[in-house]
Write a protein that holds these residues in place. Structure first.
Motif, PDB file in Angstrom:
ATOM      1  N   GLU A 257       0.845  -1.195   0.000  1.00  0.00           N
ATOM      2  CA  GLU A 257       0.000   0.000   0.000  1.00  0.00           C
ATOM      3  C   GLU A 257       0.876   1.240   0.000  1.00  0.00           C
ATOM      4  O   GLU A 257       1.795   1.373   0.806  1.00  0.00           O
ATOM      5  CB  GLU A 257      -0.907   0.031   1.226  1.00  0.00           C
ATOM      6  CG  GLU A 257      -1.811   1.272   1.234  1.00  0.00           C
ATOM      7  CD  GLU A 257      -2.533   1.490   2.555  1.00  0.00           C
ATOM      8  OE1 GLU A 257      -3.599   0.871   2.735  1.00  0.00           O
ATOM      9  OE2 GLU A 257      -2.028   2.278   3.381  1.00  0.00           O
ATOM     10  N   VAL A 258       0.563   2.156  -0.918  1.00  0.00           N
ATOM     11  CA  VAL A 258       1.273   3.427  -1.023  1.00  0.00           C
ATOM     12  C   VAL A 258       0.300   4.552  -0.718  1.00  0.00           C
ATOM     13  O   VAL A 258      -0.799   4.601  -1.271  1.00  0.00           O
ATOM     14  CB  VAL A 258       1.870   3.629  -2.431  1.00  0.00           C
ATOM     15  CG1 VAL A 258       2.600   4.969  -2.513  1.00  0.00           C
ATOM     16  CG2 VAL A 258       2.809   2.488  -2.779  1.00  0.00           C
ATOM     17  N   GLY A 259       0.683   5.436   0.186  1.00  0.00           N
ATOM     18  CA  GLY A 259      -0.120   6.613   0.488  1.00  0.00           C
ATOM     19  C   GLY A 259       0.388   7.810  -0.290  1.00  0.00           C
ATOM     20  O   GLY A 259       1.596   8.004  -0.416  1.00  0.00           O
ATOM     21  N   VAL A 260      -0.524   8.603  -0.816  1.00  0.00           N
ATOM     22  CA  VAL A 260      -0.152   9.796  -1.582  1.00  0.00           C
ATOM     23  C   VAL A 260      -0.892  11.004  -1.026  1.00  0.00           C
ATOM     24  O   VAL A 260      -2.097  10.938  -0.774  1.00  0.00           O
ATOM     25  CB  VAL A 260      -0.481   9.642  -3.085  1.00  0.00           C
ATOM     26  CG1 VAL A 260       0.028  10.862  -3.854  1.00  0.00           C
ATOM     27  CG2 VAL A 260       0.128   8.377  -3.649  1.00  0.00           C
ATOM     28  N   ARG A 261      -0.177  12.075  -0.848  1.00  0.00           N
ATOM     29  CA  ARG A 261      -0.757  13.342  -0.379  1.00  0.00           C
ATOM     30  C   ARG A 261      -0.391  14.430  -1.391  1.00  0.00           C
ATOM     31  O   ARG A 261       0.766  14.512  -1.826  1.00  0.00           O
ATOM     32  CB  ARG A 261      -0.213  13.712   1.005  1.00  0.00           C
ATOM     33  CG  ARG A 261      -0.744  15.052   1.564  1.00  0.00           C
ATOM     34  CD  ARG A 261      -0.072  15.365   2.897  1.00  0.00           C
ATOM     35  NE  ARG A 261      -0.432  16.694   3.392  1.00  0.00           N
ATOM     36  CZ  ARG A 261      -1.439  16.936   4.229  1.00  0.00           C
ATOM     37  NH1 ARG A 261      -2.187  15.929   4.654  1.00  0.00           N
ATOM     38  NH2 ARG A 261      -1.702  18.159   4.648  1.00  0.00           N
ATOM     39  N   VAL A 262      -1.376  15.248  -1.756  1.00  0.00           N
ATOM     40  CA  VAL A 262      -1.163  16.310  -2.736  1.00  0.00           C
ATOM     41  C   VAL A 262      -1.430  17.656  -2.091  1.00  0.00           C
ATOM     42  O   VAL A 262      -2.476  17.857  -1.463  1.00  0.00           O
ATOM     43  CB  VAL A 262      -2.081  16.137  -3.966  1.00  0.00           C
ATOM     44  CG1 VAL A 262      -1.691  17.136  -5.054  1.00  0.00           C
ATOM     45  CG2 VAL A 262      -2.025  14.717  -4.494  1.00  0.00           C
ATOM     46  N   GLU A 263      -0.487  18.577  -2.255  1.00  0.00           N
ATOM     47  CA  GLU A 263      -0.637  19.936  -1.741  1.00  0.00           C
ATOM     48  C   GLU A 263      -0.450  20.925  -2.882  1.00  0.00           C
ATOM     49  O   GLU A 263       0.379  20.714  -3.773  1.00  0.00           O
ATOM     50  CB  GLU A 263       0.376  20.207  -0.628  1.00  0.00           C
ATOM     51  CG  GLU A 263       0.150  19.328   0.602  1.00  0.00           C
ATOM     52  CD  GLU A 263       1.248  19.475   1.636  1.00  0.00           C
ATOM     53  OE1 GLU A 263       2.390  19.784   1.234  1.00  0.00           O
ATOM     54  OE2 GLU A 263       0.977  19.279   2.829  1.00  0.00           O
ATOM     55  N   ALA A 264      -1.235  22.007  -2.862  1.00  0.00           N
ATOM     56  CA  ALA A 264      -1.189  23.013  -3.920  1.00  0.00           C
ATOM     57  C   ALA A 264      -0.708  24.340  -3.366  1.00  0.00           C
ATOM     58  O   ALA A 264      -0.972  24.675  -2.203  1.00  0.00           O
ATOM     59  CB  ALA A 264      -2.574  23.175  -4.548  1.00  0.00           C
ATOM     60  N   TYR A 265       0.010  25.085  -4.214  1.00  0.00           N
ATOM     61  CA  TYR A 265       0.500  26.414  -3.856  1.00  0.00           C
ATOM     62  C   TYR A 265       0.268  27.355  -5.043  1.00  0.00           C
ATOM     63  O   TYR A 265       0.578  26.991  -6.186  1.00  0.00           O
ATOM     64  CB  TYR A 265       2.011  26.420  -3.593  1.00  0.00           C
ATOM     65  CG  TYR A 265       2.540  25.508  -2.522  1.00  0.00           C
ATOM     66  CD1 TYR A 265       2.971  26.031  -1.297  1.00  0.00           C
ATOM     67  CD2 TYR A 265       2.684  24.139  -2.740  1.00  0.00           C
ATOM     68  CE1 TYR A 265       3.510  25.207  -0.316  1.00  0.00           C
ATOM     69  CE2 TYR A 265       3.220  23.310  -1.766  1.00  0.00           C
ATOM     70  CZ  TYR A 265       3.638  23.853  -0.558  1.00  0.00           C
ATOM     71  OH  TYR A 265       4.176  23.027   0.399  1.00  0.00           O
ATOM     72  N   ASN A 266      -0.237  28.553  -4.775  1.00  0.00           N
ATOM     73  CA  ASN A 266      -0.134  29.593  -5.789  1.00  0.00           C
ATOM     74  C   ASN A 266       1.192  30.314  -5.571  1.00  0.00           C
ATOM     75  O   ASN A 266       1.970  29.934  -4.680  1.00  0.00           O
ATOM     76  CB  ASN A 266      -1.337  30.551  -5.743  1.00  0.00           C
ATOM     77  CG  ASN A 266      -1.469  31.246  -4.382  1.00  0.00           C
ATOM     78  OD1 ASN A 266      -0.486  31.462  -3.663  1.00  0.00           O
ATOM     79  ND2 ASN A 266      -2.710  31.612  -4.033  1.00  0.00           N
ATOM     80  N   CYS A 267       1.462  31.355  -6.345  1.00  0.00           N
ATOM     81  CA  CYS A 267       2.771  32.019  -6.250  1.00  0.00           C
ATOM     82  C   CYS A 267       3.047  32.557  -4.851  1.00  0.00           C
ATOM     83  O   CYS A 267       4.143  32.376  -4.299  1.00  0.00           O
ATOM     84  CB  CYS A 267       2.847  33.158  -7.271  1.00  0.00           C
ATOM     85  SG  CYS A 267       3.005  32.607  -8.977  1.00  0.00           S
ATOM     86  N   GLU A 268       2.061  33.205  -4.250  1.00  0.00           N
ATOM     87  CA  GLU A 268       2.252  33.781  -2.915  1.00  0.00           C
ATOM     88  C   GLU A 268       2.422  32.679  -1.870  1.00  0.00           C
ATOM     89  O   GLU A 268       3.282  32.772  -0.990  1.00  0.00           O
ATOM     90  CB  GLU A 268       1.063  34.672  -2.563  1.00  0.00           C
ATOM     91  CG  GLU A 268       1.204  35.379  -1.224  1.00  0.00           C
ATOM     92  CD  GLU A 268       0.033  36.293  -0.924  1.00  0.00           C
ATOM     93  OE1 GLU A 268      -0.043  36.812   0.203  1.00  0.00           O
ATOM     94  OE2 GLU A 268      -0.810  36.481  -1.833  1.00  0.00           O
ATOM     95  N   GLU A 269       1.610  31.625  -1.961  1.00  0.00           N
ATOM     96  CA  GLU A 269       1.702  30.517  -1.007  1.00  0.00           C
ATOM     97  C   GLU A 269       3.024  29.778  -1.167  1.00  0.00           C
ATOM     98  O   GLU A 269       3.576  29.251  -0.191  1.00  0.00           O
ATOM     99  CB  GLU A 269       0.526  29.549  -1.224  1.00  0.00           C
ATOM    100  CG  GLU A 269      -0.820  30.152  -0.860  1.00  0.00           C
ATOM    101  CD  GLU A 269      -1.978  29.336  -1.402  1.00  0.00           C
ATOM    102  OE1 GLU A 269      -3.100  29.483  -0.891  1.00  0.00           O
ATOM    103  OE2 GLU A 269      -1.765  28.559  -2.363  1.00  0.00           O
ATOM    104  N   TRP A 270       3.531  29.719  -2.397  1.00  0.00           N
ATOM    105  CA  TRP A 270       4.796  29.038  -2.674  1.00  0.00           C
ATOM    106  C   TRP A 270       5.948  29.728  -1.947  1.00  0.00           C
ATOM    107  O   TRP A 270       6.811  29.076  -1.356  1.00  0.00           O
ATOM    108  CB  TRP A 270       5.031  29.034  -4.180  1.00  0.00           C
ATOM    109  CG  TRP A 270       6.182  28.229  -4.674  1.00  0.00           C
ATOM    110  CD1 TRP A 270       7.345  28.700  -5.209  1.00  0.00           C
ATOM    111  CD2 TRP A 270       6.299  26.796  -4.713  1.00  0.00           C
ATOM    112  NE1 TRP A 270       8.164  27.660  -5.579  1.00  0.00           N
ATOM    113  CE2 TRP A 270       7.555  26.483  -5.292  1.00  0.00           C
ATOM    114  CE3 TRP A 270       5.463  25.754  -4.312  1.00  0.00           C
ATOM    115  CZ2 TRP A 270       7.989  25.170  -5.470  1.00  0.00           C
ATOM    116  CZ3 TRP A 270       5.892  24.444  -4.497  1.00  0.00           C
ATOM    117  CH2 TRP A 270       7.141  24.166  -5.069  1.00  0.00           C
ATOM    118  N   ILE A 271       5.950  31.052  -1.963  1.00  0.00           N
ATOM    119  CA  ILE A 271       7.013  31.821  -1.308  1.00  0.00           C
ATOM    120  C   ILE A 271       6.904  31.706   0.209  1.00  0.00           C
ATOM    121  O   ILE A 271       7.903  31.580   0.920  1.00  0.00           O
ATOM    122  CB  ILE A 271       6.943  33.306  -1.740  1.00  0.00           C
ATOM    123  CG1 ILE A 271       7.238  33.431  -3.246  1.00  0.00           C
ATOM    124  CG2 ILE A 271       7.924  34.147  -0.933  1.00  0.00           C
ATOM    125  CD1 ILE A 271       7.050  34.835  -3.778  1.00  0.00           C
TER     126      ILE A 271
END
Length: 302
Positions: A257-271
């Motif tokens: 079993e492999v667990g995967v988590r996805v997180e998103a960033y816009n430009c401001e959140e990325w910085i």
């Protein structure tokens, strides 16, 4: 004469070399894209407005499709609740030479209608035209009840098992060796007709990173067998950076079993390093040799 449910959607796709994995079989990532597209069309055909994926669970892969074969994806709204609906998905493969048809996958997806303005969209009941439709309508209620209980049960299990186990086996492989991180930039071709990142594309990226994680343990090309608790927590958009983290949770005798988590960033959140958790899932893989025999997995240490 057969009477078709007005919410039925049928998509036929020929398997081309560009759709296949290193084994020459239709890649699970490509199939997940097609399944999500068909299910979304069925949901929107019933709702009459744009719809988004909430979850896709109980995805089982039973058969492989190969180059030259025809894949048929049928999606149907089984039941509409007040603001959400369950879509049943069935995938079959047909060999054009023998005309033999086999089931590739069965899955159930949950969609919600996107309101045009303020407020939520009230969905119309599904028209039931056969005994099979009545059965699926009843089962959809039970599946929804179980689905809604998943989160609380999962949280309870996490609290109860928050202990470090002692591993005595010296040959146990550290799961840290299976950790894979991948970053994708969402471009216009990755967006759906709503302007959000296509859910099927996210699912495909998740399958790819999970497959790499599993391969680091089995040292072979893993075969996706099932996907569980595929939950979408929020949207992402063109220009977002999506960070995928995958790691082996546990290995069994002939599956992992492999667990995967996805997180998103816009430009401001990325910085600012402020991620938005948009998706999680658990993917189960097996591994086979050239003769199609299952390969054993080593024991892992968290």
């Amino acid at each position: 004469r057969m009477r078709h449910c007005p919410m039925d959607v049928c998509m036929c796709r020929g398997v081309l070399p560009a759709h296949t994995d290193p084994r020459g079989e239709l890649s699970a990532a490509q199939l997940l894209r097609w399944m999500d597209a068909a299910a979304c069309l069925a949901a929107e055909k019933h709702a009459g407005v744009s719809c988004v994926t909430v979850s896709m669970d109980d995805i089982q892969f039973e058969e492989a499709a190969r180059v030259g074969q025809i894949v048929t994806i049928k999606a149907k709204v089984n039941r509409a609740f007040r603001t959400s609906m369950e879509v049943g998905i069935r995938v079959t493969v047909q060999d054009v030479l023998t005309n033999v048809e086999k089931t590739v996958s069965v899955a159930y997806a949950t969609y919600v209608a996107k309101p045009v303005g303020a407020g939520k969209v009230e969905l119309e009941p599904v028209k039931l035209l056969s005994a099979e439709h009545h059965l699926e309508h009843s089962l959809a209620f039970e599946r929804r009840r179980i689905r809604l209980g998943y989160f609380q049960v999962f949280q309870n299990l996490m609290q109860e098992s928050n202990k470090e186990d002692t591993f005595e086996e010296e040959d146990a492989v550290s799961t840290e060796l299976t950790h894979v991180q991948s970053i994708e930039l969402v471009l216009p071709p990755h967006a759906n007709h709503h302007g959000n990142t296509f859910d099927g594309q996210i699912m495909a990226w998740m399958e790819t990173v999970a497959s790499i994680s599993a391969s680091r343990l089995c040292h072979s090309y893993p075969v996706l067998k099932s996907v569980n608790m595929f939950k979408f927590w929020g949207p992402s958009f063109v220009g977002d950076r999506l960070v995928f983290n995958a790691i082996v949770n546990n290995a069994f005798q002939d599956s992992v079993e492999v667990g995967v988590r996805v997180e998103a960033y816009n430009c401001e959140e990325w910085i600012k390093d402020q991620p938005r958790h948009i998706n999680s899932a658990f993917l189960v893989f097996s591994a086979v040799n050239d003769k199609g025999e299952l390969l054993p997995f080593p024991r892992v240490k968290p």
